[in-house]
Write an enzyme that holds these catalytic residues in place. Structure first.
Site, PDB file in Angstrom:
ATOM      1  N   LYS A  37       0.845  -1.192   0.000  1.00 20.67           N
ATOM      2  CA  LYS A  37       0.000   0.000   0.000  1.00 20.67           C
ATOM      3  C   LYS A  37       0.879   1.241   0.000  1.00 20.67           C
ATOM      4  CE  LYS A  37      -1.701   2.741   3.005  1.00 20.67           C
ATOM      5  NZ  LYS A  37      -1.749   4.026   2.250  1.00 20.67           N
ATOM      6  N   GLY A  86       6.941   4.509   8.620  1.00 17.59           N
ATOM      7  CA  GLY A  86       6.075   5.654   8.873  1.00 17.59           C
ATOM      8  C   GLY A  86       6.301   6.200  10.261  1.00 17.59           C
ATOM      9  N   THR A 125       6.148   6.898  14.331  1.00 15.38           N
ATOM     10  CA  THR A 125       6.255   6.052  15.520  1.00 15.38           C
ATOM     11  C   THR A 125       4.883   5.758  16.106  1.00 15.38           C
ATOM     12  OG1 THR A 125       8.488   6.813  16.016  1.00 15.38           O
ATOM     13  CG2 THR A 125       7.205   5.962  17.861  1.00 15.38           C
ATOM     14  N   GLU A 126       3.982   6.727  16.077  1.00 17.78           N
ATOM     15  CA  GLU A 126       2.658   6.542  16.661  1.00 17.78           C
ATOM     16  C   GLU A 126       1.903   5.435  15.931  1.00 17.78           C
ATOM     17  OE1 GLU A 126       4.071   9.446  15.901  1.00 17.78           O
ATOM     18  OE2 GLU A 126       4.473  10.009  17.989  1.00 17.78           O
ATOM     19  N   CYS A 136      13.259  10.562   7.517  1.00 15.13           N
ATOM     20  CA  CYS A 136      13.191  10.047   8.881  1.00 15.13           C
ATOM     21  C   CYS A 136      14.548  10.080   9.566  1.00 15.13           C
ATOM     22  CB  CYS A 136      12.614   8.643   8.887  1.00 15.13           C
ATOM     23  SG  CYS A 136      13.435   7.513   7.747  1.00 15.13           S
ATOM     24  N   GLU A 147       9.759  15.383  16.201  1.00 13.90           N
ATOM     25  CA  GLU A 147      10.219  15.224  14.828  1.00 13.90           C
ATOM     26  C   GLU A 147       9.451  16.216  13.952  1.00 13.90           C
ATOM     27  OE1 GLU A 147      11.082  11.651  11.621  1.00 13.90           O
ATOM     28  OE2 GLU A 147       9.384  11.460  12.984  1.00 13.90           O
TER      29      GLU A 147
END
Length: 775
Positions: free
Chosen positions: A190, A241, A243-244, A297, A391
């Site tokens: 995806k 992607g 961290t959350e 990142c 971030e």
């Protein structure tokens, strides 16, 4: 009209815009895109727009994936997987090679499409992203060919679900699809909602080369589509992607048995020592934080400069920053392109406002018309300032100073992340010392943001776990050799007691926990009856005390492998001297296995080497196996001595400090080891032993932020994996087995006891005419 003489004075660039007509014609022909499932494009469904972030213009209409779409893609991948895995290595390699060649043939087209969809400068997509895409498929064509020889006994996982971000859309696709296919897996990928177009163009390439239907499937959509893929019947999820979101996925997958790798956020330090080449370091900042508009990142977003050179460094940095060109991404003279979406632009500016409100000073960083933000940095920023820890994911760095190397290392590690770092010093000793001390999966020395398909990439701590690229990346797409699993007896609920059965020679035994190199009474003072006497009924407070003690025993990790080996040899010798005594409590087979394990891992302590990897010219790349630090172990409820030694010895041989939960029903043989450890020069805190209700204690141990990795044999694995997701530590759950048998030891234990650190070091002079930036 500007004259040549004027241009020689100003050195201004004229417009040099890449032609996008071929890409726009391609988009117009398609109109709306469906998914790519089973080797063909589906009819478009409910559509959403994907836009050019530089202009806001709609580029295409793309289908929003549903749960049914994901299920259809997974079914297609499942049907195709046995046939794909049955191909010879050469058969798979030829397809990967063809993908690489066709990417190269469409290099210009893919570069323009990526820039239109993402907003990054054409120079970056043309010179870095797309060449690296081809490099990944070439590199993994080689791994497809060599898989069975290089990874004997390993097998494909099956169907892999892959979710990629919008900052490097095509490159992230290659990072994930290439190793999965080389290993014999099939994939459902995806792409990000903002940037699906190069993935759809890649689907056409899959058709062009005749890739078997269902081997690669692409489903477009937003976060709901990604959630559906994470919940689907796949064998692995690979996610890159935030961290959350990574934490959410880890919680969802807890107890499912699916493999998981996560490459998450970062707040990477960029350390400039007093002896650094400041001009080179400033160029490193440009490559590190202002590359791809800071939407990286691993961007060096925390600039840490030695106080002695900070003034000069800032002068050079400000002058260089002022010359960076913010403008149309398709212009070959543009340095800073467009932010991917207005939502992301607003987030960047919001963090900057909050940082300034908290006392920082913003240099540059002005918002511009459209989706553009000028490069900048926050100075005079305190560690408590939100901009220091959050971030930002934009072209805004922070700048702080330090006085000593120790302070530099402390500041570099003062983050929950651990993805990357960059160190600048003319002293090899200083640079490599800092590289060893900084807790990050990738460290660049006197360079920044270098990538290669042979270089493992991934993070420590809350930057995720698992690796992409090279040998380590292949292992994360392969199932480990199977062992003969054995049923584990269910533990008996421990009941607090005051007296137990007498021990040998009628003695009433009062065992204690082993914490910090000393016997300790359990915090609650309770005991429970076990064979041979009473065992301490440990609690969450005892786990806390053991972890705190293990965290302070860092000198063990800093010791060389040779020194650790001597201690393990002493343990083996001292256990041999008392073998008869321990055999009376367990069995001769267990004692023999425990002694053999100590000898075995003593031999490995200084031999589980990393590698020097061939990548781009002009650099040495060292892949180093590093200890996690504090490692939690919850052993099985059987063969207490043999299982304990099989798990603890490889962990400490690699330099970890261990908090181990002994077999619940029969822990006394393990607690008796305290005398062996004390007389074998094992430093206090390296091995800590807690007894009691295993599942309850393991859950507490897995949730502790200071524990960097967790091993769990049997028990309530789902609860432990969910607890470990709090700070995103990896959990290894080896099957219960005969811990006296041949599968009770081996190199696989060492691999799970370490994490790889990739260190880039300039080496020699780069040959003239080597090629574009990527190669």
């Amino acid at each position: 009209m500007t004259s040549v003489s004027d241009l020689m004075e100003t050195l201004e660039y004229g417009p040099s815009v890449e032609d996008s007509a071929a890409v726009r014609d391609w988009l117009a022909r398609h109109g709306a895109f469906g998914h790519f499932i089973g080797g063909a494009f589906t009819e478009p469904g409910a559509l959403f727009n994907t836009r050019d972030p530089a202009t806001g213009q709609v580029l295409a209409r793309v289908t929003q994936g549903t749960g049914d779409d994901v299920a259809a893609a997974v079914a297609a991948a499942r049907d195709a997987q046995p046939g794909w895995a049955a191909l010879t290595g050469t058969g798979r390699a030829r397809y990967l090679y063809a993908l690489a060649r066709h990417v190269q043939k469409r290099e210009r087209f893919l570069s323009v499409l990526e820039t239109l969809d993402n907003g990054k400068p054409i120079r970056e997509s043309r010179d870095i992203d797309v060449p690296l895409v081809a490099r990944h498929f070439y590199h993994h064509a080689g791994w497809a060919e060599l898989r069975d020889a290089a990874f004997p006994g390993h097998a494909p996982l099956g169907v892999c679900g892959q979710i990629i971000p919008w900052n490097f859309p095509l490159l992230m696709l290659a990072w994930k699809i290439a190793p999965a296919l080389a290993a014999g897996n099939t994939v459902v990928l995806k792409p990000a909602e903002y940037t699906p177009l190069t993935a759809l163009a890649f689907a056409e390439i899959c058709q062009e080369i005749g890739l078997p239907a269902g081997v690669v499937n692409i489903v477009t959509g937003d976060g709901e589509t990604g959630a559906a893929l994470a919940a689907a019947q796949v064998d692995k999820i690979a996610f890159t992607g935030s961290t959350e979101v990574g934490r959410t996925i880890a919680g969802q997958l807890a107890g499912t048995g699916k493999r998981l790798t996560l490459e998450l956020g970062g707040k990477s330090p960029f350390v400039v020592m007093p002896d650094a080449d400041l001009d080179a370091a400033v160029e490193g900042v440009v490559d590190s934080i202002w590359f791809n508009q800071g939407q990286v990142c691993c961007a060096g977003s925390r600039i840490l400069v030695a106080e002695a050179v900070a003034g000069r460094f800032e002068t050079l940095l400000s002058a260089r920053m002022a010359r960076l060109r913010v403008g149309p991404p398709l212009d070959k003279s543009t340095d800073i392109g467009a932010i991917v979406d207005p939502i992301q632009k607003d987030r960047i500016l919001s963090i900057c406002r909050a940082s300034v409100a908290a006392g920082a000073e913003l240099v540059g960083g002005a918002a511009q018309d459209g989706c553009f933000v000028a490069p900048g940095y926050l100075r005079n920023i305190a560690p408590a300032n939100p901009g220091f820890s959050q971030e930002i994911f934009g072209p805004i760095a922070t700048l702080s100073t330090f006085r000593t190397a120790d302070e530099a290392a402390e500041l570099a590690n003062s983050t929950r992340y651990g993805l990357a770092a960059s160190v600048w010093s003319e002293s090899a000793a200083v640079a490599t010392d800092l590289a060893a001390r900084i807790k990050a999966g990738v460290v660049w020395i006197n360079c920044a943001n270098l990538f290669d398909a042979a270089a493992p990439f991934g993070g420590y701590r809350e930057s995720g776990f698992g690796r992409e690229g090279g040998r380590a990346g292949m292992l994360d797409y392969l199932a480990e050799p199977q062992v003969d699993a054995a049923p584990e007896p269910a533990p008996t609920e421990p009941v607090a007691a005051t007296t137990g059965r007498p021990g040998p020679k009628g003695l009433d035994r009062t065992a204690k926990l082993y914490i910090g190199g000393a016997q300790k009474r359990p915090d609650g003072g309770a005991m429970y009856a076990v064979p041979g006497g009473l065992a301490p009924l440990g609690s969450r407070k005892d786990i806390r005390n053991a972890v705190e003690t293990a965290a302070k025993a860092g000198k063990w990790t800093a010791m060389g492998g040779h020194a650790r080996a001597q201690v393990l040899y002493y343990i083996a010798e001292n256990l041999s001297a008392r073998a008869e005594e321990f055999a009376r409590r367990t069995s001769q087979a267990e004692v023999d296995a425990a002694i053999a394990g100590a000898f075995h891992y003593a031999a490995w302590a200084d031999k589980f080497d990393g590698a020097n990897v061939q990548t781009r010219p002009g650099h040495l790349l060292n892949v180093v196996n590093e200890a996690f630090g504090v490692l939690g172990i919850a052993g099985p409820n059987a063969q207490p001595l043999a299982a304990f030694m099989s798990l603890v010895m490889p962990a400490i041989a690699m330099g970890n400090r261990v908090v181990a939960i002994a077999a619940q029903d029969d822990p006394l043989p393990v607690l008796d080891l305290y005398q062996i450890f004390d007389t074998s020069d094992l430093p206090g805190g390296v091995v800590n032993i807690v007894t009691g209700p295993r599942d309850e204690l393991a859950k507490t141990l897995a949730a502790h932020d200071e524990v960097a990795a967790m091993w769990m044999v049997g028990g309530d694995l789902a609860a432990v994996e969910k607890a470990a997701g709090g700070n995103l530590k990896p959990v290894w759950s080896p099957a219960h087995r005969d811990w006296c048998g041949p599968h009770a030891q081996g190199e696989i234990f060492l691999r799970h006891a370490t994490q790889t650190k990739t260190i880039w070091l300039p080496y020699g002079a780069l040959p003239e005419g080597t090629g574009p930036a990527a190669y």
